[in-house]
Design a protein around this motif. Sequence first.
Motif, PDB file in Angstrom:
ATOM      1  N   PHE A  43       9.213  16.456   0.128  1.00 43.30           N
ATOM      2  CA  PHE A  43       8.310  15.704   0.887  1.00 43.30           C
ATOM      3  C   PHE A  43       7.533  14.617   0.038  1.00 43.30           C
ATOM      4  O   PHE A  43       7.220  14.958  -0.980  1.00 43.30           O
ATOM      5  N   SER A  44       7.440  13.554   0.689  1.00 43.08           N
ATOM      6  CA  SER A  44       6.848  12.481  -0.158  1.00 43.08           C
ATOM      7  C   SER A  44       5.949  11.525   0.471  1.00 43.08           C
ATOM      8  O   SER A  44       5.902  11.598   1.885  1.00 43.08           O
ATOM      9  N   VAL A  45       4.874  11.250   0.004  1.00 40.74           N
ATOM     10  CA  VAL A  45       3.799  10.160   0.602  1.00 40.74           C
ATOM     11  C   VAL A  45       4.177   8.920   0.357  1.00 40.74           C
ATOM     12  O   VAL A  45       4.118   8.286  -0.856  1.00 40.74           O
ATOM     13  N   LEU A  46       4.730   8.025   1.377  1.00 36.75           N
ATOM     14  CA  LEU A  46       5.160   6.679   1.119  1.00 36.75           C
ATOM     15  C   LEU A  46       3.986   5.798   1.350  1.00 36.75           C
ATOM     16  O   LEU A  46       3.330   5.743   2.522  1.00 36.75           O
ATOM     17  N   THR A  47       3.524   5.202   0.509  1.00 35.17           N
ATOM     18  CA  THR A  47       2.375   4.243   0.370  1.00 35.17           C
ATOM     19  C   THR A  47       2.934   2.727   0.696  1.00 35.17           C
ATOM     20  O   THR A  47       3.426   2.114  -0.153  1.00 35.17           O
ATOM     21  N   PHE A  48       2.543   2.042   1.665  1.00 36.22           N
ATOM     22  CA  PHE A  48       3.043   0.769   1.874  1.00 36.22           C
ATOM     23  C   PHE A  48       1.862  -0.153   1.555  1.00 36.22           C
ATOM     24  O   PHE A  48       0.737  -0.257   2.091  1.00 36.22           O
ATOM     25  N   ARG A  49       1.991  -0.986   0.630  1.00 33.85           N
ATOM     26  CA  ARG A  49       0.951  -2.089   0.308  1.00 33.85           C
ATOM     27  C   ARG A  49       1.210  -3.484   1.081  1.00 33.85           C
ATOM     28  O   ARG A  49       2.363  -3.946   0.831  1.00 33.85           O
ATOM     29  N   VAL A  50       0.281  -3.570   1.742  1.00 34.44           N
ATOM     30  CA  VAL A  50       0.547  -5.037   2.633  1.00 34.44           C
ATOM     31  C   VAL A  50      -0.466  -5.968   2.168  1.00 34.44           C
ATOM     32  O   VAL A  50      -1.810  -6.130   2.496  1.00 34.44           O
TER      33      VAL A  50
END
Length: 226
Positions: A43-50
């Motif tokens: 399981f992974s935490v996907l962090t989107f930088r916007v």
Amino acid sequence: MRSILPIRAAATIGLCGALLLGGAAAASAHVRVTPSTTEAGSFSVLTFRVPNEEATASTTQLTVTLPQQDPFLSVSVQPVPGWKATLHTATLPHPVAHDGATVTEAVRTVTWTAESGQGIAPDQFETFALSVGPLPEAGKQVAVPAAQKYSNGDVVKWDQKSVGKTEPEHPAPAFHVTAAADAHDPPSTTDTTARWLGGGGLAVGVVGVGVGAAGLRRRHVNDVAA
């Protein structure tokens, strides 16, 4: 002549640094995704930088599209102050077996919408995070296309596929899945040797600094005595 050379060297270094930073800034202006882990089956935490790329408008909405051929069977959202998150499910193109059950639906899109008076202003950025899993088998590339909406109505779609080393204008956020590490494997001899060498190098560096400082003190004393 001695005073001019250091100034020229500093100016050259400064120019090169500015060019490098300019290139880095242009690349970092894209919407990116950073996974906490890329190991298959995890399981992974996907962090989107916007980042906001508009000069006079704010980012008010972000929508990411999750894969359906290798769907994430678990998706949860990390709250972002001033934003509302909405998850939409869709029927999978083919059923997926998981823990003895057959899964026919999965989260297809996640949309973050800024509340009134909120948003990502010019020259600012925000991060949005999802906990997803399990990741597919090693070797696969997971693309998570995104759509960025601005307060002036503009919509930028980050959905283009990168080919080789050439990056398109609006690349889709993506990452590669890696093989799961074996937690029972002991540290390799190479890794242990590298750690010893690293520690030894640090010790030598500290000794060298000490010797240099001692030499400077002796020179200072001799100069005063003279």
